[in-house]
Every structure is written in C-alpha cells, then in structure tokens.
Design a protein around this motif. Structure first.
Motif, PDB file in Angstrom:
ATOM      1  N   LEU A   1       5.374   4.591   2.214  1.00 39.19           N
ATOM      2  CA  LEU A   1       5.483   6.032   2.977  1.00 39.19           C
ATOM      3  C   LEU A   1       6.339   5.694   4.371  1.00 39.19           C
ATOM      4  O   LEU A   1       7.211   6.106   4.399  1.00 39.19           O
ATOM      5  CB  LEU A   1       4.284   6.722   2.851  1.00 39.19           C
ATOM      6  CG  LEU A   1       4.526   8.088   3.709  1.00 39.19           C
ATOM      7  CD1 LEU A   1       5.154   9.123   2.715  1.00 39.19           C
ATOM      8  CD2 LEU A   1       2.929   8.863   3.820  1.00 39.19           C
ATOM      9  N   VAL A   2       5.999   4.751   5.023  1.00 41.28           N
ATOM     10  CA  VAL A   2       6.031   4.291   6.313  1.00 41.28           C
ATOM     11  C   VAL A   2       7.921   3.832   6.068  1.00 41.28           C
ATOM     12  O   VAL A   2       8.699   4.173   6.907  1.00 41.28           O
ATOM     13  CB  VAL A   2       5.383   3.449   7.095  1.00 41.28           C
ATOM     14  CG1 VAL A   2       6.248   3.061   8.313  1.00 41.28           C
ATOM     15  CG2 VAL A   2       4.182   4.152   7.515  1.00 41.28           C
ATOM     16  N   GLY A   3       7.929   3.030   5.257  1.00 41.95           N
ATOM     17  CA  GLY A   3       9.073   2.471   4.987  1.00 41.95           C
ATOM     18  C   GLY A   3      10.175   3.416   4.379  1.00 41.95           C
ATOM     19  O   GLY A   3      11.248   3.535   4.889  1.00 41.95           O
TER      20      GLY A   3
ATOM     21  N   SER B   1       0.893  -1.248  -0.051  1.00 41.75           N
ATOM     22  CA  SER B   1       0.099   0.025   0.120  1.00 41.75           C
ATOM     23  C   SER B   1       0.933   1.431   0.002  1.00 41.75           C
ATOM     24  O   SER B   1       2.031   1.177   0.321  1.00 41.75           O
ATOM     25  CB  SER B   1      -0.859   0.076   1.334  1.00 41.75           C
ATOM     26  OG  SER B   1      -0.259   0.181   2.513  1.00 41.75           O
ATOM     27  N   THR B   2       0.338   2.420  -0.510  1.00 42.82           N
ATOM     28  CA  THR B   2       0.884   3.516  -0.369  1.00 42.82           C
ATOM     29  C   THR B   2       1.379   3.845   0.855  1.00 42.82           C
ATOM     30  O   THR B   2       2.543   4.323   1.327  1.00 42.82           O
ATOM     31  CB  THR B   2      -0.070   4.733  -0.898  1.00 42.82           C
ATOM     32  OG1 THR B   2      -0.311   4.298  -2.244  1.00 42.82           O
ATOM     33  CG2 THR B   2       0.690   5.876  -0.928  1.00 42.82           C
ATOM     34  N   THR B   3       0.705   3.561   2.100  1.00 42.53           N
ATOM     35  CA  THR B   3       1.025   3.827   3.448  1.00 42.53           C
ATOM     36  C   THR B   3       2.211   3.152   3.783  1.00 42.53           C
ATOM     37  O   THR B   3       3.139   3.850   4.562  1.00 42.53           O
ATOM     38  CB  THR B   3      -0.247   3.445   4.397  1.00 42.53           C
ATOM     39  OG1 THR B   3      -1.342   4.377   4.063  1.00 42.53           O
ATOM     40  CG2 THR B   3      -0.008   3.893   5.881  1.00 42.53           C
ATOM     41  N   LEU B   4       2.239   1.882   3.449  1.00 42.96           N
ATOM     42  CA  LEU B   4       3.258   1.098   3.731  1.00 42.96           C
ATOM     43  C   LEU B   4       4.679   1.515   3.252  1.00 42.96           C
ATOM     44  O   LEU B   4       5.641   1.379   3.791  1.00 42.96           O
ATOM     45  CB  LEU B   4       3.195  -0.401   3.487  1.00 42.96           C
ATOM     46  CG  LEU B   4       4.309  -1.478   3.567  1.00 42.96           C
ATOM     47  CD1 LEU B   4       4.606  -1.469   5.052  1.00 42.96           C
ATOM     48  CD2 LEU B   4       3.689  -2.908   2.972  1.00 42.96           C
TER      49      LEU B   4
ATOM     50  N   VAL C   1      10.275   6.562   5.539  1.00 42.47           N
ATOM     51  CA  VAL C   1      10.261   7.469   6.550  1.00 42.47           C
ATOM     52  C   VAL C   1      11.488   6.763   7.266  1.00 42.47           C
ATOM     53  O   VAL C   1      12.132   7.231   7.982  1.00 42.47           O
ATOM     54  CB  VAL C   1       9.050   7.951   7.299  1.00 42.47           C
ATOM     55  CG1 VAL C   1       9.567   8.362   8.552  1.00 42.47           C
ATOM     56  CG2 VAL C   1       8.196   8.765   6.331  1.00 42.47           C
ATOM     57  N   VAL C   2      11.044   5.444   7.569  1.00 40.37           N
ATOM     58  CA  VAL C   2      12.027   4.787   8.361  1.00 40.37           C
ATOM     59  C   VAL C   2      13.555   4.521   7.734  1.00 40.37           C
ATOM     60  O   VAL C   2      14.623   4.996   8.620  1.00 40.37           O
ATOM     61  CB  VAL C   2      11.564   3.245   8.651  1.00 40.37           C
ATOM     62  CG1 VAL C   2      12.640   2.443   9.080  1.00 40.37           C
ATOM     63  CG2 VAL C   2      10.336   3.084   9.496  1.00 40.37           C
TER      64      VAL C   2
END
Length: 144
Positions: free
Chosen positions: A121-123, A116-119, A125-126
């Motif tokens: 994005l979170v990746g 997903s786009t959220t996953l 950022v990490v």
C-alpha cells in the motif's frame, strides 16, 4: 540433497542471473535512442509521464556510472534499483544461511516471507504521489 543441487534450486541464483541479463541488455541497448524500447503507452495516450517514464534511461545511466543523469531521468527508479539490490542481497544471504544450517543440523524454523499489505500500500501511494508531483509545474524537475 547435494550442495550443487541446492545451488541449482536457489531462487537468488536464478533471480540474480535474470537481473544480470536484463541489466546487460539495458547497458548495451541505449534507451536514450528514440524507439529503442518502444513508447510508454500512458505517455502516448495522455502526453503525461507515468512513474516509470525515464526508468530505463535512469537504469542505463546507473549502469554506466552516471548517478546524476540517472536521478535526472527518474529519481524513483534509482531508489527502486537500490531497494531491489538490497532486497536481493538479503534474500541471497538468508537462503545461504538456511542451506548452511540444513547441511549442519536439524531443519531451521521458518517464518512466512514476502511483502506485507502495508508495504504494498505504501509503495502504491509513493508511485501515485510521484506521478502526480511530476505533473505539477514545481515537479517538473522530476520529469524525464
């Protein structure tokens, strides 16, 4: 379609083989030897380690059973190797179940897969945070 043909068209089979070959190369050719895999272009240009610096050495150490040394080289890479193993296992199991269901009855309903786009994005950022923390004096323990 025959089960043998299904197996040859299986993404997890080919993905697993590619991962096994890449792992064998990293296990045999020691990245601890300077120049064994070249130099990180970001490190060469800036003198600062990127999020991936030490990743090959960490993977090599994991393949040789030295988890402590792997974590010392690149803790993020160790986590990503674990996540990749889990993701591949889930993919292989889903594919096998789908093949078994296809052989025993009507076509199963499918849902769209993928990240997903959220996953993503979170990746991202990490990775950025890990890199920036590596550059701080306190984050020196995360350096390769």
């Amino acid at each position: 379609m025959t089960p043998a043909r299904d197996l040859l068209r299986s993404g997890p089979l080919w993905g697993g083989l590619a991962g096994a070959v890449a792992s064998a190369v990293v296990a045999v050719r020691d990245p601890h030897v300077p120049g064994a895999y070249g130099t990180c272009p970001f490190l060469a240009a800036t003198g600062l380690p990127c999020a991936g610096c030490g990743g090959l050495r960490a993977t090599h150490d994991l393949l040789h059973g030295d988890v402590g040394a792997a974590l010392a080289q690149n803790a993020l890479a160790v986590g990503l190797v674990l996540l990749a193993a889990i993701a591949w296992t889930r993919w292989a199991l889903r594919t096998a179940r789908r093949g078994a269901a296809r052989a025993s009855g009507p076509a199963p309903t499918t849902t769209s897969g993928g990240a997903s786009t959220t996953l993503l994005l979170v990746g991202g950022v990490v990775v950025v945070v890990f890199t920036l923390v590596r550059w701080t004096p306190a984050g020196g323990v995360l350096g390769p």
